[in-house]
Design a protein around this motif. Structure first.
Motif, PDB file in Angstrom:
ATOM      1  N   GLY A 155       0.754  -1.241   0.000  1.00 17.43           N
ATOM      2  CA  GLY A 155       0.000   0.000   0.000  1.00 17.43           C
ATOM      3  C   GLY A 155       0.782   1.287   0.000  1.00 17.43           C
ATOM      4  N   VAL A 156       2.141   1.261  -0.007  1.00 14.19           N
ATOM      5  CA  VAL A 156       2.870   2.528  -0.056  1.00 14.19           C
ATOM      6  C   VAL A 156       2.707   3.153  -1.440  1.00 14.19           C
ATOM      7  CG1 VAL A 156       4.533   1.761   1.672  1.00 14.19           C
ATOM      8  CG2 VAL A 156       5.080   1.485  -0.759  1.00 14.19           C
ATOM      9  N   VAL A 157       2.798   4.486  -1.492  1.00 13.71           N
ATOM     10  CA  VAL A 157       2.557   5.185  -2.753  1.00 13.71           C
ATOM     11  C   VAL A 157       3.816   5.362  -3.579  1.00 13.71           C
ATOM     12  CG1 VAL A 157       0.546   6.379  -1.839  1.00 13.71           C
ATOM     13  CG2 VAL A 157       2.806   7.468  -1.669  1.00 13.71           C
ATOM     14  N   GLY A 158       4.975   5.062  -3.012  1.00 14.89           N
ATOM     15  CA  GLY A 158       6.238   5.197  -3.714  1.00 14.89           C
ATOM     16  C   GLY A 158       7.363   4.979  -2.726  1.00 14.89           C
ATOM     17  N   PHE A 159       8.600   5.253  -3.166  1.00 13.92           N
ATOM     18  CA  PHE A 159       9.774   4.861  -2.398  1.00 13.92           C
ATOM     19  C   PHE A 159      10.758   6.008  -2.273  1.00 13.92           C
ATOM     20  CE2 PHE A 159       7.792   1.171  -4.117  1.00 13.92           C
ATOM     21  CZ  PHE A 159       7.854   0.237  -3.093  1.00 13.92           C
ATOM     22  N   ALA A 195      13.796  11.084  -4.408  1.00 11.76           N
ATOM     23  CA  ALA A 195      15.191  11.098  -3.985  1.00 11.76           C
ATOM     24  C   ALA A 195      15.567  12.372  -3.259  1.00 11.76           C
ATOM     25  CB  ALA A 195      16.100  10.923  -5.200  1.00 11.76           C
ATOM     26  N   HIS A 196      16.244  12.190  -2.122  1.00 15.63           N
ATOM     27  CA  HIS A 196      16.973  13.282  -1.474  1.00 15.63           C
ATOM     28  C   HIS A 196      18.284  13.414  -2.234  1.00 15.63           C
ATOM     29  CE1 HIS A 196      18.421  15.506   2.301  1.00 15.63           C
ATOM     30  NE2 HIS A 196      19.477  15.465   1.489  1.00 15.63           N
ATOM     31  N   ALA A 197      18.405  14.508  -2.995  1.00 18.99           N
ATOM     32  CA  ALA A 197      19.496  14.625  -3.966  1.00 18.99           C
ATOM     33  C   ALA A 197      20.579  15.578  -3.486  1.00 18.99           C
ATOM     34  CB  ALA A 197      18.944  15.075  -5.319  1.00 18.99           C
ATOM     35  N   GLU A 198      21.566  15.031  -2.797  1.00 19.91           N
ATOM     36  CA  GLU A 198      22.825  15.695  -2.524  1.00 19.91           C
ATOM     37  C   GLU A 198      23.926  14.676  -2.785  1.00 19.91           C
ATOM     38  OE1 GLU A 198      22.754  18.892   0.887  1.00 19.91           O
ATOM     39  OE2 GLU A 198      21.644  17.142   1.589  1.00 19.91           O
ATOM     40  N   ASP A 199      25.077  15.149  -3.238  1.00 20.82           N
ATOM     41  CA  ASP A 199      26.204  14.269  -3.571  1.00 20.82           C
ATOM     42  C   ASP A 199      27.203  14.274  -2.418  1.00 20.82           C
ATOM     43  OD1 ASP A 199      28.992  13.715  -4.639  1.00 20.82           O
ATOM     44  OD2 ASP A 199      27.789  13.189  -6.391  1.00 20.82           O
ATOM     45  N   ALA A 252      11.022   9.292 -11.582  1.00 25.69           N
ATOM     46  CA  ALA A 252      11.787   9.853 -10.473  1.00 25.69           C
ATOM     47  C   ALA A 252      11.212  11.197 -10.058  1.00 25.69           C
ATOM     48  CB  ALA A 252      13.257  10.009 -10.867  1.00 25.69           C
ATOM     49  N   HIS A 253      11.362  11.479  -8.788  1.00 27.07           N
ATOM     50  CA  HIS A 253      10.918  12.753  -8.212  1.00 27.07           C
ATOM     51  C   HIS A 253      12.018  13.241  -7.283  1.00 27.07           C
ATOM     52  CE1 HIS A 253       8.265  15.767  -6.418  1.00 27.07           C
ATOM     53  NE2 HIS A 253       8.647  15.327  -5.232  1.00 27.07           N
ATOM     54  N   ILE A 254      12.382  14.528  -7.406  1.00 24.32           N
ATOM     55  CA  ILE A 254      13.387  15.120  -6.531  1.00 24.32           C
ATOM     56  C   ILE A 254      12.677  15.874  -5.421  1.00 24.32           C
ATOM     57  CG2 ILE A 254      15.417  16.596  -6.374  1.00 24.32           C
ATOM     58  CD1 ILE A 254      15.803  14.277  -8.282  1.00 24.32           C
ATOM     59  N   VAL A 255      12.968  15.508  -4.186  1.00 25.23           N
ATOM     60  CA  VAL A 255      12.337  16.181  -3.050  1.00 25.23           C
ATOM     61  C   VAL A 255      13.104  17.448  -2.694  1.00 25.23           C
ATOM     62  CG1 VAL A 255      11.383  14.018  -2.163  1.00 25.23           C
ATOM     63  CG2 VAL A 255      13.600  14.815  -1.326  1.00 25.23           C
ATOM     64  N   HIS A 256      12.435  18.341  -2.030  1.00 18.21           N
ATOM     65  CA  HIS A 256      12.964  19.593  -1.441  1.00 18.21           C
ATOM     66  C   HIS A 256      14.130  20.209  -2.224  1.00 18.21           C
ATOM     67  CE1 HIS A 256      15.908  16.854   0.269  1.00 18.21           C
ATOM     68  NE2 HIS A 256      15.114  16.431   1.232  1.00 18.21           N
ATOM     69  N   VAL A 257      13.866  20.599  -3.451  1.00 20.45           N
ATOM     70  CA  VAL A 257      14.895  21.276  -4.242  1.00 20.45           C
ATOM     71  C   VAL A 257      15.152  22.660  -3.638  1.00 20.45           C
ATOM     72  CG1 VAL A 257      15.470  22.262  -6.496  1.00 20.45           C
ATOM     73  CG2 VAL A 257      14.345  20.022  -6.348  1.00 20.45           C
ATOM     74  N   ARG A 275      10.970  11.122 -17.228  1.00 16.02           N
ATOM     75  CA  ARG A 275       9.828  11.093 -16.313  1.00 16.02           C
ATOM     76  C   ARG A 275      10.268  11.613 -14.947  1.00 16.02           C
ATOM     77  NH1 ARG A 275       7.511   5.210 -16.673  1.00 16.02           N
ATOM     78  NH2 ARG A 275       5.521   6.203 -16.140  1.00 16.02           N
ATOM     79  N   LEU A 276      10.208  12.934 -14.811  1.00 22.50           N
ATOM     80  CA  LEU A 276      10.781  13.616 -13.654  1.00 22.50           C
ATOM     81  C   LEU A 276       9.819  14.681 -13.151  1.00 22.50           C
ATOM     82  CD1 LEU A 276      13.441  14.066 -11.933  1.00 22.50           C
ATOM     83  CD2 LEU A 276      13.965  15.879 -13.583  1.00 22.50           C
ATOM     84  N   THR A 277       9.635  14.719 -11.834  1.00 19.15           N
ATOM     85  CA  THR A 277       8.924  15.802 -11.175  1.00 19.15           C
ATOM     86  C   THR A 277       9.789  16.301 -10.026  1.00 19.15           C
ATOM     87  OG1 THR A 277       7.725  14.188  -9.808  1.00 19.15           O
ATOM     88  CG2 THR A 277       6.591  15.041 -11.766  1.00 19.15           C
ATOM     89  N   ILE A 278       9.476  17.522  -9.553  1.00 17.62           N
ATOM     90  CA  ILE A 278      10.248  18.089  -8.448  1.00 17.62           C
ATOM     91  C   ILE A 278       9.330  18.860  -7.517  1.00 17.62           C
ATOM     92  CG2 ILE A 278      12.286  18.291  -9.928  1.00 17.62           C
ATOM     93  CD1 ILE A 278      11.868  21.386  -9.704  1.00 17.62           C
ATOM     94  N   GLU A 279       9.815  19.077  -6.321  1.00 20.87           N
ATOM     95  CA  GLU A 279       9.116  19.889  -5.331  1.00 20.87           C
ATOM     96  C   GLU A 279      10.100  20.869  -4.704  1.00 20.87           C
ATOM     97  OE1 GLU A 279       9.616  17.314  -1.234  1.00 20.87           O
ATOM     98  OE2 GLU A 279       8.252  16.499  -2.755  1.00 20.87           O
TER      99      GLU A 279
END
Length: 486
Positions: A155-159, A195-199, A252-257, A275-279
């Protein structure tokens, strides 16, 4: 006998615009939407019938009727770290902020939501505590790659994944190979990776450059912390996600840009068809590095709040549609953790509590820039709903659950952290005057919050599970009924 309520508003947000309307609610569901001259058709109410048989609410001239706001990025921390927030306080604060649906992150709870059993434990902990509707994200960590479908079926909506250490030992991060493996696995069933996107490499180099102490000390000056997490760390990680999505065909979705300079990368990827979205988040749009006082660790978050020039770039992304959603990333912690090290920005816990103040703070900043409320509303309603895979949320339409927010766009109020409904009374907006106040919030047709309340006492919230309908109970072991998610 059916419970009927009629709400009349000179301005209601319907089908992407404001118009006069009255909304008829029957047993918690929107039955009909009509003009102010009345309802038509079988079962409709004219003025006399409505006055006699239903509760009729007429909004004040300065109030607007909005769909309940949707927040797809909230940390409620229960079970295991309920002393940080919890379902009861977190959903009450959400209701006070006009939010009627939120999606809970897989950390910082214990256990983290990386297995079906952990999801069941979280659902059990939520029982009877939900002031608003709640869905759940799962986690993608090295240990559960190869079994993500099993968690999706639960039942989770994503990862959610991290590309740097998360700060929580039990929620490991993915390296480049793990990122591609997760996207490959999810692409097989069209699952979503957020994804929490920091390198990490750039963070390490920066920490050496600014002279971080052996235990992570950076001191009380914000500038050292800001330089320890430079924009290039975001840009490199976002580029890695784009490359992996391109190679795998995954979503893919990038969180907290936080880095406005990264938006050009994102624009190009979207134009390419990736296929990319961001917030982004209210703190990045309304707070700036120049105004963070020494030792004010309430402002600490990762990625960090950057300078005003960067903020202007983010607002360009809001206006031109590059940014798909504005969400709180409500990430509370105990006062002891938030003030660790006496305000040392390297030692204090990172995370901002903002679920109650996010909408008003962004509207305040938008109004100063001449940006209309109409531009913001999709980013607080249908945008987050689509990211969570539930596009039927965040609308006023027949058949939708009656999740509604009454908002007064021109009323001003001053944030008093001690009156916020969070478990811990800490906010970087403390003392600021904000424009726009939540007058009332309805969930399933039930009023859960009115302006001035010190709690959201009603608990009509339901669970929203991917692949299933909303459920009033939140207990492990319940059967999930089949059907389209509302």
């Amino acid at each position: 006998m059916a419970e009927v309520r009629v709400i009349r508003a000179e301005r209601a947000w319907i089908d992407g615009g404001f118009r006069p309307a009255q909304v008829r609610i029957v047993d918690g569901v929107i039955a009909e939407v009509a003009g102010l001259d009345g309802f038509d058709g079988p079962g409709g109410l004219d003025d006399a019938d409505a006055a006699a048989s239903a509760e009729v609410v007429v909004l004040a001239p300065d109030e607007v009727l909005l769909p309940g706001l949707v927040d797809s990025h909230v940390h409620l921390d229960e079970p295991g770290r309920t002393d940080w927030e919890g379902f009861a306080t977190g959903t009450a604060a959400a209701a006070a902020g006009g939010i009627t649906t939120l999606f809970d992150m897989p950390l910082n709870s214990v256990p983290v939501t990386t297995t079906p059993a952990a999801l069941a434990a979280k659902r059990a902990a939520a029982g009877g505590k939900l002031a608003v509707d709640v869905g759940y994200w799962g986690g993608a960590v090295p240990e559960n790659l190869g079994s993500l479908r099993e968690l999706a079926d639960a039942g989770v909506v994503g990862f959610k994944c991290f590309l740097v250490p998360s700060g929580i030992d039990e929620f490991g991060h993915l390296d480049g190979a793990g990122l591609r493996a997760a996207l490959t696995e999810l692409a097989a069933f069209d699952g979503l990776l957020i994804a929490h996107a920091e390198d990490e490499a750039h963070l390490h180099e920066a920490a050496v450059e600014v002279g971080a102490g052996p235990d992570g000390e950076l001191g009380r000056h914000y500038d050292a912390f800001l330089r320890s997490r430079p924009p290039v760390s975001e840009e490199a990680a976002i580029a890695a996600v784009i490359d992996a999505a391109r190679a795998t065909g995954g979503r893919a979705h990038i969180v907290h840009v936080a880095d406005g300079h990264a938006l050009d990368l994102i624009r190009a990827a979207k134009a390419e068809g990736i296929r990319l979205t961001i917030e982004t988040c209210p703190h990045y749009l309304t707070l700036s590095a120049e105004e963070v006082p020494d030792g004010a660790s309430a402002f600490k978050c990762c990625p960090p709040i950057r300078d005003r020039v960067n903020q202007d770039l983010l607002w360009e992304g809001v206006v031109d549609g590059t940014i798909d959603a504005i969400v709180s990333d409500h990430s509370p912690a105990t006062l002891a953790l938030k003030t660790a090290g006496g305000g040392d920005f390297g030692l204090a816990w990172g995370g901002i509590a903002g679920v109650q103040t996010g909408f008003a703070s962004v509207w305040t900043a938008a109004a100063r820039r001449g940006i209309p409320l109409e531009r913001l509303l999709p980013l607080f309603t249908t945008g987050p709903a689509r990211i969570a895979g539930m596009p039927g949320l965040g609308v006023i339409a027949p058949g939708a659950r009656a999740n509604l927010t009454v908002f007064a766009p021109e009323r001003s109020w001053t944030v008093d952290a001690q009156r916020l409904l969070y478990r811990h009374k800490l906010s970087p907006w403390d003392g600021r005057e904000l424009r726009g106040g939540v007058v009332a919030t309805l969930v399933g047709g039930t009023v859960v919050y009115r302006a001035g309340d010190d709690d959201a006492r009603a608990r009509p919230g339901v669970e929203l599970l991917a692949g299933a309908g909303p459920r009033a109970g939140a207990f492990a072991g319940d059967d999930v009924r089949e059907g389209a998610t509302s």
